[in-house]
Scaffold this motif. Structure first.
Motif, PDB file in Angstrom:
ATOM      1  N   VAL A 249      58.533  44.023   4.593  1.00 16.36           N
ATOM      2  CA  VAL A 249      57.838  45.040   5.542  1.00 16.36           C
ATOM      3  C   VAL A 249      56.815  44.826   6.384  1.00 16.36           C
ATOM      4  CG1 VAL A 249      59.010  46.768   3.833  1.00 16.36           C
ATOM      5  CG2 VAL A 249      56.761  46.113   3.450  1.00 16.36           C
ATOM      6  N   GLY A 250      56.253  43.657   6.122  1.00 21.04           N
ATOM      7  CA  GLY A 250      55.001  43.235   6.750  1.00 21.04           C
ATOM      8  C   GLY A 250      55.430  42.970   8.286  1.00 21.04           C
ATOM      9  N   HIS A 251      56.830  43.122   8.605  1.00 25.74           N
ATOM     10  CA  HIS A 251      57.046  43.049   9.992  1.00 25.74           C
ATOM     11  C   HIS A 251      57.953  44.144  10.277  1.00 25.74           C
ATOM     12  CE1 HIS A 251      55.815  38.957  10.229  1.00 25.74           C
ATOM     13  NE2 HIS A 251      56.445  38.713   9.133  1.00 25.74           N
ATOM     14  N   MET A 252      57.318  45.445   9.550  1.00 30.79           N
ATOM     15  CA  MET A 252      57.572  46.493  10.209  1.00 30.79           C
ATOM     16  C   MET A 252      56.742  47.111  11.417  1.00 30.79           C
ATOM     17  SD  MET A 252      57.091  50.376   7.926  1.00 30.79           S
ATOM     18  CE  MET A 252      58.076  49.720   6.615  1.00 30.79           C
ATOM     19  N   VAL A 253      57.457  47.243  12.505  1.00 28.82           N
ATOM     20  CA  VAL A 253      56.608  47.635  13.498  1.00 28.82           C
ATOM     21  C   VAL A 253      55.849  48.952  13.593  1.00 28.82           C
ATOM     22  CG1 VAL A 253      56.303  47.884  16.412  1.00 28.82           C
ATOM     23  CG2 VAL A 253      58.106  46.208  15.110  1.00 28.82           C
ATOM     24  N   MET A 254      54.642  49.040  13.531  1.00 28.61           N
ATOM     25  CA  MET A 254      53.572  50.235  13.308  1.00 28.61           C
ATOM     26  C   MET A 254      53.317  50.681  14.739  1.00 28.61           C
ATOM     27  SD  MET A 254      53.926  50.563  10.087  1.00 28.61           S
ATOM     28  CE  MET A 254      52.733  51.635   9.660  1.00 28.61           C
ATOM     29  N   ASN A 255      53.120  49.870  15.616  1.00 28.49           N
ATOM     30  CA  ASN A 255      52.741  50.278  17.162  1.00 28.49           C
ATOM     31  C   ASN A 255      53.325  49.199  18.162  1.00 28.49           C
ATOM     32  OD1 ASN A 255      51.696  50.733  19.478  1.00 28.49           O
ATOM     33  ND2 ASN A 255      49.585  50.557  18.644  1.00 28.49           N
ATOM     34  N   PRO A 256      54.539  49.524  18.803  1.00 29.99           N
ATOM     35  CA  PRO A 256      54.944  48.347  19.794  1.00 29.99           C
ATOM     36  C   PRO A 256      54.065  47.769  20.804  1.00 29.99           C
ATOM     37  CG  PRO A 256      55.942  50.460  20.314  1.00 29.99           C
ATOM     38  CD  PRO A 256      55.124  50.796  19.059  1.00 29.99           C
ATOM     39  N   ASN A 257      52.804  48.549  20.870  1.00 29.82           N
ATOM     40  CA  ASN A 257      51.642  48.077  21.912  1.00 29.82           C
ATOM     41  C   ASN A 257      50.609  47.376  21.028  1.00 29.82           C
ATOM     42  OD1 ASN A 257      53.154  49.005  24.096  1.00 29.82           O
ATOM     43  ND2 ASN A 257      52.696  51.161  23.425  1.00 29.82           N
ATOM     44  N   GLY A 258      50.752  47.208  19.889  1.00 33.40           N
ATOM     45  CA  GLY A 258      49.547  46.858  19.133  1.00 33.40           C
ATOM     46  C   GLY A 258      49.313  45.278  19.245  1.00 33.40           C
ATOM     47  N   PRO A 259      48.671  44.510  18.145  1.00 36.38           N
ATOM     48  CA  PRO A 259      48.406  43.047  18.436  1.00 36.38           C
ATOM     49  C   PRO A 259      49.687  42.384  18.216  1.00 36.38           C
ATOM     50  CG  PRO A 259      46.877  44.385  16.653  1.00 36.38           C
ATOM     51  CD  PRO A 259      48.054  45.278  17.145  1.00 36.38           C
ATOM     52  N   ARG A 260      49.359  40.970  18.899  1.00 37.77           N
ATOM     53  CA  ARG A 260      50.661  40.141  18.634  1.00 37.77           C
ATOM     54  C   ARG A 260      50.878  39.577  17.230  1.00 37.77           C
ATOM     55  NH1 ARG A 260      55.050  39.384  21.853  1.00 37.77           N
ATOM     56  NH2 ARG A 260      53.507  39.185  23.837  1.00 37.77           N
ATOM     57  N   CYS A 261      51.986  39.554  16.493  1.00 38.23           N
ATOM     58  CA  CYS A 261      52.230  39.108  15.309  1.00 38.23           C
ATOM     59  C   CYS A 261      52.517  37.527  15.271  1.00 38.23           C
ATOM     60  CB  CYS A 261      53.337  39.846  14.648  1.00 38.23           C
ATOM     61  SG  CYS A 261      53.348  39.423  12.858  1.00 38.23           S
ATOM     62  N   SER A 262      52.210  36.978  14.254  1.00 38.36           N
ATOM     63  CA  SER A 262      52.819  35.470  14.122  1.00 38.36           C
ATOM     64  C   SER A 262      54.481  35.616  14.580  1.00 38.36           C
ATOM     65  CB  SER A 262      52.717  34.920  12.963  1.00 38.36           C
ATOM     66  OG  SER A 262      53.125  35.653  11.699  1.00 38.36           O
ATOM     67  N   CYS A 263      55.166  36.558  14.058  1.00 31.17           N
ATOM     68  CA  CYS A 263      56.654  36.453  14.347  1.00 31.17           C
ATOM     69  C   CYS A 263      57.099  36.690  15.732  1.00 31.17           C
ATOM     70  CB  CYS A 263      57.369  37.619  13.337  1.00 31.17           C
ATOM     71  SG  CYS A 263      56.733  39.233  14.073  1.00 31.17           S
ATOM     72  N   GLY A 264      55.980  37.135  16.633  1.00 37.00           N
ATOM     73  CA  GLY A 264      56.368  37.234  18.117  1.00 37.00           C
ATOM     74  C   GLY A 264      56.292  38.763  18.550  1.00 37.00           C
TER      75      GLY A 264
END
Length: 405
Positions: A249-264
């Motif tokens: 769930v750490g890669h559940m998208v909370m905001n598609p315009n949010g900060p870049r994640c390590s997963c891309g």
């Protein structure tokens, strides 16, 4: 077209014995008659299997009580697991640390060790970890013949059937066959149970927190660390547990315009609420001169979560923590709305503060589908060896399904 797999006598014997073994483990002390009633097996089948386990020293008679029925009053013997009959090694390997422990059948730790050198390279890390394991197998004080299994857990996507770490994107650990590496580097020739480290904690809770979860048919384990995961355990009538997904769930998208994640992707939960993110943002506030209370605690060094909890009087730190808790609360509410488990366990250093626990639950309640949801939300105290104990629990679960001659 699907075909139903048939059973033969050896399979039936294995299935019956495993079910009885699990029932004694999960429900003991328990009578033979109660085992028979719960599993729908005949009393002679129960007696034959229990006698075999007693002969091997795995279970024992643990006292008796007077059983009263309409027909008679009789003394009934109780059966329970022998805790020191078998021992299990649990290993948690992460880039920043390695924790290892030896437990008895009931999860009581009899030996432990850790190593905290940062080792982001897989080959270097697995060699160091297996070196610890090899030394433990010969030097922990438990006779080698009593060590019945090894469990191994790591972050990332793990195929529990094959024991292969498919991907740990943070460190680019890809397609690593952990059982083969353990056999090659530690010299362990037995079975190695391998799983994601959050899933291991869920299995550890299932086995070692019977007072909380024995009569629970489903629970989720929300684990916040450098990453965030929430595996779901669904239990069947004979008390075995089935893992439903790794719960990334750490890669559940909370905001598609949010900060870049390590997963891309952008705006994943981890970019707001993981320990790594919280510490990184706090360090930025510290360097910008916006966190005087935190500076008094850690100087110019990298703060710990424990220091952040003490420095929440700093407005900048408070905003970071508030954002993390808000996003976690929304995610937990979404999980609960979708799954509705009986219990949801929460482990995270941020919630060693009672104030933060209450703020999280307030956010969860605001975002639930209904305020009458019957899920129990339980906070688990973070503990350095919880992953290693969970890995030992996986080895115990494998042992409970192994045929006893």
């Amino acid at each position: 077209m699907q075909f139903t797999q048939g059973n033969n006598l050896p399979k039936v014997k294995l299935s019956n014995q495993a079910a009885i073994h699990r029932m004694v483990y999960q429900r003991g002390p328990i009578t033979r008659a109660e085992i028979a009633g719960r599993l729908g097996l005949t009393l002679p089948t129960i007696t034959t299997n229990i006698n075999r386990m007693i002969a091997r020293g795995i279970v024992r008679e643990a006292g008796s009580f007077i059983s009263e029925t309409n027909a008679a009053v009789r003394k009934a013997s109780l059966i329970d697991i022998v805790p020191d009959s078998r021992y299990f090694v649990g290993v948690e390997m992460r880039a920043v640390a390695r924790h290892l422990c030896v437990t008895d059948y009931r999860g009581n730790v009899v030996y432990s060790r850790e190593e905290t050198t940062n080792r982001p390279d897989y080959e270097e890390n697995i060699r160091a970890t297996c070196g610890m394991l090899r030394e433990t197998l010969t030097g922990c004080g438990v006779p080698s013949g009593q060590i019945a299994g090894v469990g191994f857990c790591v972050p990332g996507l793990v195929d529990g059937e094959s024991g292969i770490l498919r991907n740990h994107p943070g460190y680019h650990w890809v397609n690593r066959n952990i059982p083969e590496d353990v056999a090659r580097l530690a010299g362990w020739e037995g079975h190695v149970a391998v799983e994601n480290n959050a899933c291991a904690r869920a299995f550890g809770a299932q086995l070692f927190r019977r007072e909380l979860l024995n009569d629970v048919l489903s629970f989720a384990y929300f684990f916040i660390s450098a990453g965030i995961a929430c595996p779901l355990i669904v239990k069947s009538l004979d008390s075995s547990g089935i893992l439903v997904g790794s719960g990334e769930v750490g890669h559940m998208v909370m905001n598609p315009n949010g900060p870049r994640c390590s997963c891309g992707n952008r705006g994943c939960l981890e970019t707001y609420s993981s320990d790594r993110t919280i510490v990184t943002l706090a360090l930025e506030a510290l360097r910008a001169g916006e966190a005087p209370a935190l500076k008094a605690l850690c100087g110019d060094g990298t703060p710990t979560i424990a220091q952040l909890l003490q420095a929440q009087t700093d407005p900048a730190i408070r905003r970071i923590v508030d954002t993390a808790i808000s996003q976690l609360g929304i995610a937990i509410a979404n999980i609960n709305n979708f799954v509705r488990p009986h219990s949801l366990l929460i482990e995270g250093k941020l919630f060693q503060s009672g104030e933060n626990q209450e703020r999280l639950l307030e956010t969860v309640r605001r975002n639930l589908y209904t305020t009458h949801a019957d899920t129990r939300f339980l906070f688990i105290e973070p503990e350095a060896y919880s992953g290693a104990r969970g890995a030992a629990a996986m080895a115990i679960l494998n042992d409970l399904n192994t045929y006893i001659e």
